[in-house]
Design an enzyme around this catalytic site. Structure first.
Site, mmCIF file in Angstrom:
data_model
loop_
_atom_site.group_PDB
_atom_site.id
_atom_site.type_symbol
_atom_site.label_atom_id
_atom_site.label_comp_id
_atom_site.label_asym_id
_atom_site.label_seq_id
_atom_site.Cartn_x
_atom_site.Cartn_y
_atom_site.Cartn_z
ATOM 1 N N GLY A 254 0.800 -1.231 0.000
ATOM 2 C CA GLY A 254 0.000 0.000 0.000
ATOM 3 C C GLY A 254 0.828 1.274 0.000
ATOM 4 O O GLY A 254 0.314 2.351 0.317
ATOM 5 N N SER B 108 2.079 3.106 -2.525
ATOM 6 C CA SER B 108 1.606 4.133 -3.475
ATOM 7 C C SER B 108 0.298 4.742 -2.984
ATOM 8 O O SER B 108 0.090 5.955 -3.129
ATOM 9 C CB SER B 108 1.368 3.524 -4.858
ATOM 10 O OG SER B 108 2.473 2.798 -5.264
ATOM 11 N N THR B 109 -0.556 3.914 -2.411
ATOM 12 C CA THR B 109 -1.855 4.406 -1.918
ATOM 13 C C THR B 109 -1.637 5.427 -0.803
ATOM 14 O O THR B 109 -2.235 6.510 -0.806
ATOM 15 C CB THR B 109 -2.688 3.202 -1.389
ATOM 16 O OG1 THR B 109 -2.780 2.225 -2.432
ATOM 17 C CG2 THR B 109 -4.071 3.629 -0.961
ATOM 18 N N ARG C 117 2.026 0.072 -16.223
ATOM 19 C CA ARG C 117 0.672 -0.428 -15.947
ATOM 20 C C ARG C 117 -0.322 0.595 -16.488
ATOM 21 O O ARG C 117 0.050 1.753 -16.715
ATOM 22 C CB ARG C 117 0.442 -0.535 -14.432
ATOM 23 C CG ARG C 117 1.281 -1.581 -13.779
ATOM 24 C CD ARG C 117 1.106 -1.551 -12.255
ATOM 25 N NE ARG C 117 2.085 -2.435 -11.650
ATOM 26 C CZ ARG C 117 2.672 -2.218 -10.479
ATOM 27 N NH1 ARG C 117 2.360 -1.149 -9.761
ATOM 28 N NH2 ARG C 117 3.538 -3.068 -10.006
ATOM 29 N N ARG D 248 -5.436 -6.002 -7.329
ATOM 30 C CA ARG D 248 -4.910 -4.876 -8.115
ATOM 31 C C ARG D 248 -4.899 -5.221 -9.598
ATOM 32 O O ARG D 248 -4.974 -4.335 -10.455
ATOM 33 C CB ARG D 248 -3.506 -4.497 -7.613
ATOM 34 C CG ARG D 248 -3.017 -3.169 -8.130
ATOM 35 C CD ARG D 248 -1.746 -2.708 -7.445
ATOM 36 N NE ARG D 248 -0.589 -3.529 -7.827
ATOM 37 C CZ ARG D 248 0.635 -3.376 -7.331
ATOM 38 N NH1 ARG D 248 0.870 -2.446 -6.425
ATOM 39 N NH2 ARG D 248 1.630 -4.153 -7.728
ATOM 40 N N ARG E 49 6.969 -11.616 -6.503
ATOM 41 C CA ARG E 49 6.737 -10.531 -5.546
ATOM 42 C C ARG E 49 6.446 -11.077 -4.150
ATOM 43 O O ARG E 49 6.895 -10.515 -3.146
ATOM 44 C CB ARG E 49 5.602 -9.621 -6.044
ATOM 45 C CG ARG E 49 6.097 -8.643 -7.091
ATOM 46 C CD ARG E 49 5.016 -7.970 -7.903
ATOM 47 N NE ARG E 49 5.629 -7.300 -9.046
ATOM 48 C CZ ARG E 49 5.857 -6.001 -9.150
ATOM 49 N NH1 ARG E 49 5.465 -5.191 -8.197
ATOM 50 N NH2 ARG E 49 6.465 -5.497 -10.207
HETATM 51 P P1 ADP Z 1 2.371 -0.805 -3.337
HETATM 52 O O1 ADP Z 1 2.547 0.594 -3.851
HETATM 53 O O2 ADP Z 1 2.963 -0.998 -1.990
HETATM 54 O O3 ADP Z 1 2.797 -1.866 -4.310
HETATM 55 P P2 ADP Z 1 -0.484 -0.244 -3.673
HETATM 56 O O4 ADP Z 1 -0.610 1.102 -3.047
HETATM 57 O O5 ADP Z 1 -0.528 -0.343 -5.160
HETATM 58 O O6 ADP Z 1 0.808 -1.035 -3.103
HETATM 59 O O7 ADP Z 1 -1.641 -1.148 -3.043
HETATM 60 C C1 ADP Z 1 -1.868 -2.486 -3.487
HETATM 61 C C2 ADP Z 1 -3.384 -2.725 -3.590
HETATM 62 O O8 ADP Z 1 -3.939 -2.775 -2.267
HETATM 63 C C3 ADP Z 1 -4.107 -1.626 -4.338
HETATM 64 O O9 ADP Z 1 -5.103 -2.199 -5.167
HETATM 65 C C4 ADP Z 1 -4.716 -0.768 -3.217
HETATM 66 O O10 ADP Z 1 -5.913 -0.157 -3.623
HETATM 67 C C5 ADP Z 1 -4.964 -1.803 -2.113
HETATM 68 N N1 ADP Z 1 -4.849 -1.284 -0.733
HETATM 69 C C6 ADP Z 1 -3.956 -0.374 -0.267
HETATM 70 N N2 ADP Z 1 -4.117 -0.172 1.076
HETATM 71 C C7 ADP Z 1 -5.135 -0.991 1.457
HETATM 72 C C8 ADP Z 1 -5.777 -1.259 2.723
HETATM 73 N N3 ADP Z 1 -5.412 -0.638 3.849
HETATM 74 N N4 ADP Z 1 -6.768 -2.167 2.749
HETATM 75 C C9 ADP Z 1 -7.138 -2.815 1.607
HETATM 76 N N5 ADP Z 1 -6.580 -2.619 0.389
HETATM 77 C C10 ADP Z 1 -5.585 -1.715 0.303
HETATM 78 P P1 5GP Z 2 6.541 -1.798 -8.821
HETATM 79 O O1 5GP Z 2 6.952 -2.616 -9.999
HETATM 80 O O2 5GP Z 2 5.431 -2.458 -8.028
HETATM 81 O O3 5GP Z 2 6.240 -0.364 -9.164
HETATM 82 O O4 5GP Z 2 7.795 -1.744 -7.823
HETATM 83 C C1 5GP Z 2 8.394 -2.932 -7.401
HETATM 84 C C2 5GP Z 2 9.376 -2.648 -6.317
HETATM 85 O O5 5GP Z 2 10.447 -1.849 -6.825
HETATM 86 C C3 5GP Z 2 8.798 -1.877 -5.125
HETATM 87 O O6 5GP Z 2 9.281 -2.508 -3.939
HETATM 88 C C4 5GP Z 2 9.401 -0.499 -5.261
HETATM 89 O O7 5GP Z 2 9.596 0.120 -4.000
HETATM 90 C C5 5GP Z 2 10.735 -0.831 -5.894
HETATM 91 N N1 5GP Z 2 11.352 0.304 -6.589
HETATM 92 C C6 5GP Z 2 10.760 1.275 -7.329
HETATM 93 N N2 5GP Z 2 11.676 2.152 -7.782
HETATM 94 C C7 5GP Z 2 12.869 1.740 -7.300
HETATM 95 C C8 5GP Z 2 14.210 2.247 -7.401
HETATM 96 O O8 5GP Z 2 14.486 3.264 -8.007
HETATM 97 N N3 5GP Z 2 15.165 1.541 -6.757
HETATM 98 C C9 5GP Z 2 14.915 0.405 -6.062
HETATM 99 N N4 5GP Z 2 15.946 -0.195 -5.455
HETATM 100 N N5 5GP Z 2 13.679 -0.101 -5.946
HETATM 101 C C10 5GP Z 2 12.664 0.563 -6.561
#
Ligand code: ADP
Ligand code: 5GP
Length: 194
Positions: free
Chosen positions: A16, A18-19, A44, A137, A148
Site C-alpha cells: 500500500g 503508493s496508496t 501499468r 490490483r 513478488r
Molecule cells: P504498493 O505501492 O505498496 O505496491 P499499492 O498502493 O498499489 O501497493 O496497493 C496495493 C493494492 O492494495 C491496491 O489495489 C490498493 O488499492 C490496495 N490497498 C492499499 N491499502 C489498502 C488497505 N489498507 N486495505 C485494503 N486494500 C488496500
Molecule cells: P513496482 O513494480 O510495483 O512499481 O515496484 C516494485 C518494487 O520496486 C517496489 O518494492 C518499489 O519500492 C521498488 N522500486 C521502485 N523504484 C525503485 C528504485 O528506483 N530503486 C529500487 N531499489 N527499488 C525501486
C-alpha cells in the site's frame, strides 16, 4: 545539497505504499516531490512515463548505470529499477522533501550514501492479505505475483529487524495507517503545512 532530508518509503509490493503516498502527496503537494525512478518493467494502465517511472529498455538502463548516473539500482522480480542522481536533485533543488519509493536492496544501498533520509517501512497485516491485494490490483501475471510474494517474505524480515527503519506502519485499516504516517511526518518535518 541543503533543504529537508529525503523520505524513503519501502515495503513489500502490494503493501500500500503508493496508496499512502498518494494521499500524502495530494495533501502536502507544496512540500513533497516524488523521485521518479527508472525501470525496465512495462507500464501499468494509467502509469505515465516520466511521472510514475521513466520507462526504459534494459540497454538504456545499463548504459546509464555505466555512466554513473544512478545513486542506487537493483533487480526486483526480474526487472531493473534505479534512482538517478537527477531524479533526486530535481526535487531537492526546489526545496521539496524528496520521496523515494524503493525496495530493500535500495535501502541497503542508500544507507551507504550521505543522503541521510528518514526511513519508513509499510507492511501488510499478513502475507495472505498481501496476496489478495496484489491479485485484486490486477497488475501481475502468475509469475510476477509469485516473485513478488517471495521477495515480500524476505523483505518483511528486514523490515521487522530492529533499527532498520525509523517507523514501521502496518497498513491494515487504511485511514489509521494514513493517520500514523501523517503523525510521523509532522514530527520528522515540523515545518509541514497542508
Ligand atoms: P504498493 O505501492 O505498496 O505496491 P499499492 O498502493 O498499489 O501497493 O496497493 C496495493 C493494492 O492494495 C491496491 O489495489 C490498493 O488499492 C490496495 N490497498 C492499499 N491499502 C489498502 C488497505 N489498507 N486495505 C485494503 N486494500 C488496500
Ligand atoms: P513496482 O513494480 O510495483 O512499481 O515496484 C516494485 C518494487 O520496486 C517496489 O518494492 C518499489 O519500492 C521498488 N522500486 C521502485 N523504484 C525503485 C528504485 O528506483 N530503486 C529500487 N531499489 N527499488 C525501486
Amino acid at each position: 545539497m541543503t533543504g529537508p532530508v529525503p523520505l524513503v518509503i519501502c515495503g513489500p509490493s502490494g503493501a500500500g505504499k503508493s496508496t499512502l503516498l498518494k494521499q500524502m502527496l495530494d495533501k502536502y503537494r507544496q512540500q513533497f516531490g516524488f523521485s521518479v525512478s527508472h525501470t525496465t518493467r512495462n507500464p501499468r494502465a494509467g502509469e505515465e512515463d516520466g511521472k510514475a517511472y521513466h520507462f526504459v529498455t534494459k540497454e538504456a538502463m545499463e548504459s546509464a548505470i555505466g555512466n554513473g548516473e544512478f545513486i542506487e539500482h537493483a533487480v526486483f522480480a526480474g526487472n531493473m529499477y534505479g534512482t538517478s542522481k537527477a531524479a533526486v536533485e530535481t526535487v531537492r533543488s526546489k526545496g521539496l522533501i524528496c520521496v523515494l519509493d524503493i525496495d530493500v536492496q535500495g535501502v541497503i544501498s542508500i544507507k551507504k550514501t550521505d543522503l541521510n533520509p528518514n526511513y519508513l517501512f509499510v507492511k501488510p497485516p499478513s502475507i495472505e492479505e498481501l496476496e489478495k491485494r496484489l491479485k485484486a490490483r490486477g497488475t501481475e501475471t502468475e509469475d510476477s505475483l509469485s516473485r513478488r510474494l517471495e521477495a515480500a517474505k524476505k523483505d518483511m524480515e528486514y523490515g521487522d529487524a530492529p533499527g532498520n527503519f525509523d517507523l514501521v506502519i502496518v497498513n491494515d485499516d487504511l485511514s489509521k495507517a494514513v493517520n500514523t504516517l501523517e503523525n510521523f511526518l509532522q514530527t520528522a518535518y515540523p515545518a509541514l503545512q497542508s
